[in-house]
Design a protein around this motif. Sequence first.
Motif, PDB file in Angstrom:
ATOM      1  N   SER A  49       0.852  -1.182   0.000  1.00  0.00           N
ATOM      2  CA  SER A  49       0.000   0.000   0.000  1.00  0.00           C
ATOM      3  C   SER A  49       0.887   1.230   0.000  1.00  0.00           C
ATOM      4  O   SER A  49       1.874   1.284   0.734  1.00  0.00           O
ATOM      5  N   SER A  50       0.547   2.210  -0.823  1.00  0.00           N
ATOM      6  CA  SER A  50       1.309   3.457  -0.842  1.00  0.00           C
ATOM      7  C   SER A  50       0.347   4.629  -1.002  1.00  0.00           C
ATOM      8  O   SER A  50      -0.776   4.472  -1.481  1.00  0.00           O
ATOM      9  N   LYS A  51       0.811   5.797  -0.604  1.00  0.00           N
ATOM     10  CA  LYS A  51      -0.014   7.003  -0.703  1.00  0.00           C
ATOM     11  C   LYS A  51      -0.219   7.357  -2.169  1.00  0.00           C
ATOM     12  O   LYS A  51       0.705   7.298  -2.968  1.00  0.00           O
ATOM     13  N   LEU A  52      -1.438   7.731  -2.498  1.00  0.00           N
ATOM     14  CA  LEU A  52      -1.763   8.117  -3.868  1.00  0.00           C
ATOM     15  C   LEU A  52      -1.879   9.630  -3.931  1.00  0.00           C
ATOM     16  O   LEU A  52      -2.744  10.217  -3.282  1.00  0.00           O
ATOM     17  N   ASP A  53      -0.992  10.233  -4.683  1.00  0.00           N
ATOM     18  CA  ASP A  53      -1.041  11.683  -4.859  1.00  0.00           C
ATOM     19  C   ASP A  53      -1.936  11.997  -6.048  1.00  0.00           C
ATOM     20  O   ASP A  53      -1.514  11.919  -7.194  1.00  0.00           O
ATOM     21  N   SER A  54      -3.174  12.314  -5.759  1.00  0.00           N
ATOM     22  CA  SER A  54      -4.107  12.695  -6.813  1.00  0.00           C
ATOM     23  C   SER A  54      -4.753  14.013  -6.424  1.00  0.00           C
ATOM     24  O   SER A  54      -4.808  14.375  -5.261  1.00  0.00           O
ATOM     25  N   LEU A  55      -5.231  14.707  -7.402  1.00  0.00           N
ATOM     26  CA  LEU A  55      -5.834  16.005  -7.156  1.00  0.00           C
ATOM     27  C   LEU A  55      -7.264  15.858  -6.658  1.00  0.00           C
ATOM     28  O   LEU A  55      -7.964  14.929  -7.031  1.00  0.00           O
ATOM     29  N   PHE A  56      -7.686  16.751  -5.767  1.00  0.00           N
ATOM     30  CA  PHE A  56      -9.083  16.736  -5.324  1.00  0.00           C
ATOM     31  C   PHE A  56      -9.909  17.373  -6.430  1.00  0.00           C
ATOM     32  O   PHE A  56      -9.634  18.484  -6.863  1.00  0.00           O
ATOM     33  N   PRO A  57     -10.933  16.698  -6.915  1.00  0.00           N
ATOM     34  CA  PRO A  57     -11.615  17.146  -8.127  1.00  0.00           C
ATOM     35  C   PRO A  57     -12.580  18.307  -7.908  1.00  0.00           C
ATOM     36  O   PRO A  57     -13.181  18.458  -6.854  1.00  0.00           O
ATOM     37  N   ASP A  58     -12.690  19.137  -8.951  1.00  0.00           N
ATOM     38  CA  ASP A  58     -13.770  20.121  -9.021  1.00  0.00           C
ATOM     39  C   ASP A  58     -15.058  19.405  -9.419  1.00  0.00           C
ATOM     40  O   ASP A  58     -16.135  19.738  -8.944  1.00  0.00           O
TER      41      ASP A  58
END
Length: 128
Positions: A49-58
């Motif tokens: 398991s690893s942290k997922l760097d994704s953008l918080f969506p509009d």
Amino acid sequence: MVQYQPPTSQIVVMFLISFILLGYQVSFEFNKAYKNKRLLKLFGIVVWSSKLDSLFPDYIKIYSGHYKQDSEFGPVSALGNSRQYGFYAVRFFKGNKHFTLFKSTRMEEALSKAKELSALLEVELLDR
């Protein structure tokens, strides 16, 4: 005829490699606090398991796409010179950037995943 018996270790290693390749799966986990994870699973059991760097969506959108694959060489070329594929993707959009979360060949499946994410994150869903 030459008779060759491969060593037992070679057979075991090839079996283990094929076992891993058959059960390998990458998936994403999203939660309300937006502490997202990328999960590596082997036959449904999380092994990494690893942290997922994704953008918080509009907003979230279902995108339909089609692509064509040319097959000028190989066994498929006898059937025709191209194949077409259709898919539906669930994407997060923030400004003009996007992050693809899910792809499916069925619209109903993509729509249900998008509705779940929209309700969880309380973000607008644009399906058309």
